[in-house]
Design an enzyme around this catalytic site. Sequence first.
Site, PDB file in Angstrom:
ATOM      1  N   LEU A 192       0.854  -1.186   0.000  1.00  0.00           N
ATOM      2  CA  LEU A 192       0.000   0.000   0.000  1.00  0.00           C
ATOM      3  C   LEU A 192       0.891   1.237   0.000  1.00  0.00           C
ATOM      4  CD1 LEU A 192      -2.674  -1.161   2.626  1.00  0.00           C
ATOM      5  CD2 LEU A 192      -2.703  -1.442   0.143  1.00  0.00           C
ATOM      6  N   ASP A 193       1.177   1.723  -1.193  1.00  0.00           N
ATOM      7  CA  ASP A 193       2.116   2.827  -1.335  1.00  0.00           C
ATOM      8  C   ASP A 193       1.477   4.145  -0.929  1.00  0.00           C
ATOM      9  OD1 ASP A 193       4.659   4.045  -2.526  1.00  0.00           O
ATOM     10  OD2 ASP A 193       3.092   5.065  -3.661  1.00  0.00           O
ATOM     11  N   GLU A 233       3.192   0.829   3.630  1.00  0.00           N
ATOM     12  CA  GLU A 233       4.436   1.572   3.432  1.00  0.00           C
ATOM     13  C   GLU A 233       4.260   2.952   4.031  1.00  0.00           C
ATOM     14  OE1 GLU A 233       7.045   4.467   1.405  1.00  0.00           O
ATOM     15  OE2 GLU A 233       4.914   4.258   0.948  1.00  0.00           O
ATOM     16  N   GLN A 343      14.994  11.577   4.346  1.00  0.00           N
ATOM     17  CA  GLN A 343      15.837  10.418   4.101  1.00  0.00           C
ATOM     18  C   GLN A 343      17.173  10.842   3.520  1.00  0.00           C
ATOM     19  OE1 GLN A 343      13.448   8.164   1.352  1.00  0.00           O
ATOM     20  NE2 GLN A 343      13.989   9.430  -0.378  1.00  0.00           N
ATOM     21  N   ARG A 397      17.136  10.248  -5.718  1.00  0.00           N
ATOM     22  CA  ARG A 397      16.966   8.810  -5.513  1.00  0.00           C
ATOM     23  C   ARG A 397      17.664   7.972  -6.584  1.00  0.00           C
ATOM     24  NH1 ARG A 397      10.562   8.256  -3.844  1.00  0.00           N
ATOM     25  NH2 ARG A 397      10.609   9.635  -2.034  1.00  0.00           N
TER      26      ARG A 397
END
Length: 492
Positions: A192-193, A233, A343, A397
Amino acid sequence: MKNQVQLITYVDRITNAGLKELKALLDDELQGLFGGVHLLPFYFPIDGSDAGFDPIDHVQVDSRLGNWDDVKRIGDDYDIMADLIVNHMSAESPEFKDVLKHGKQSAYWDLFLTKDKVFPEGLSEQDQAAIYRPRPGSCFSTYTLADGSTEEFWTTFTRNQIDIDVHSAAGKDYLNRVLARFDHSKVNLIRLDAAGYAIKKPGTSCFMIEESFEFVDKLAKQANELGMTTLAEIHSHHMTQVEIAKRVDMVYDFALPPLILHTLFSQDCQALTHWLEMAPRNCITVLDTHDGIGIIDVGPMDGLRGLLTENQIDNLVETIHGNSKGESLQATGAAASNVDLYQINCTYYDALGQNDLDYLMARAIQFFAPGIPQVYYAGLLAIPNDMDLLNNTHVGRDINRPYLNREKVQQAMQKPVVKALTQLIKLRNSSPAFDGRFTMASAERTLTLSWTAADSQASLTLDFANKDGLIILLDKQGKETQVSLSKLLAQA
């Protein structure tokens, strides 16, 4: 879901081809390593603004990769995890283009979320300040409709990712169609993004509020009725993971990656053991993924204490930047066009300064921690930061999203650290002890993680001061096998 190591990969970025070639790779070079595979978005298109997480058509396989029959063939032999992108879809989708053309007369107007739908009386400064957002700036993007009027649509991540109104009939129908397609194609694990962002409510953070938990709970039960397992997620405070674990089948242990780094850097396992005592047992463990190394998952939030202090987090981040020779700094935060600031963008291998033994120790901790391990394709092959790709795309990323091919995979698998890692994976897959009971013991600079089943035992003892680890296996015949991580690496 098999209690075996799983692979996380983009179909095209590991094969430079499609689903058939990935199946061949799993059956040949990677034979015996993985019980399942998380296929990162393979929908049309795979090369949008967010590497497939902005689908134009969520129920269409990108033809460059193959079709749903190719997905089924992988599902014949492996568990398949696929992303249900809950929160948004592409601004290039036919549905949104129809909205731009016909405005409120469009059959798809109710599918998308506008500012007015959430704040019919207007957005106050207080409401604006309360909204939690994973990137700087406004969470709304203004679009001009065909009649010349403008509308502010909710865009949590990027301008090209238009948020869905999951409460509307159109939104529910959209998610139902994706689930039905998965069910028909042997996808048995649903990620489940961005589900934590799907529910918006005035006066709240619009992130993991109580209504979000209720939404995730309902969606998980719907998937369960189709025989599918759900994985949430969510990057947030560690206690949010504990709470959400009660609502879904599985959650990510996103706290584990930074805690392992902190432990190896400081030789102090106190924070790690504290977390492993309380961490959800129904979890997927990772060190690296297609995203960066989460920091928010171990830090304080909204007055709640974190697993690490702010000073410890500062030291962790600076050590990663130092180990990567500043490469991670070029890919993180305002240095690149990131969609989030919580992040560090860096390969896990480079976060550890490409130290093979440290990397093997980190993987051993992951494999012995509670949960089912997933290994990202770049991490499996110990691929360093892809600075060429980063400099070409300027997307942070991408430093950890390399484009490979079968020849590069074969070459990487000859590295001693990769050979040693594959032996660790096979060990984790083959011992029935990991279906048993987990226990843990720690001293000043040592940590022992143990598993005990009715007829077998497996333990990992790590000496952080002397940088080594010892695995001891006991099978049902009473035969003991000892594996030293340093020797495993030296013999590879």
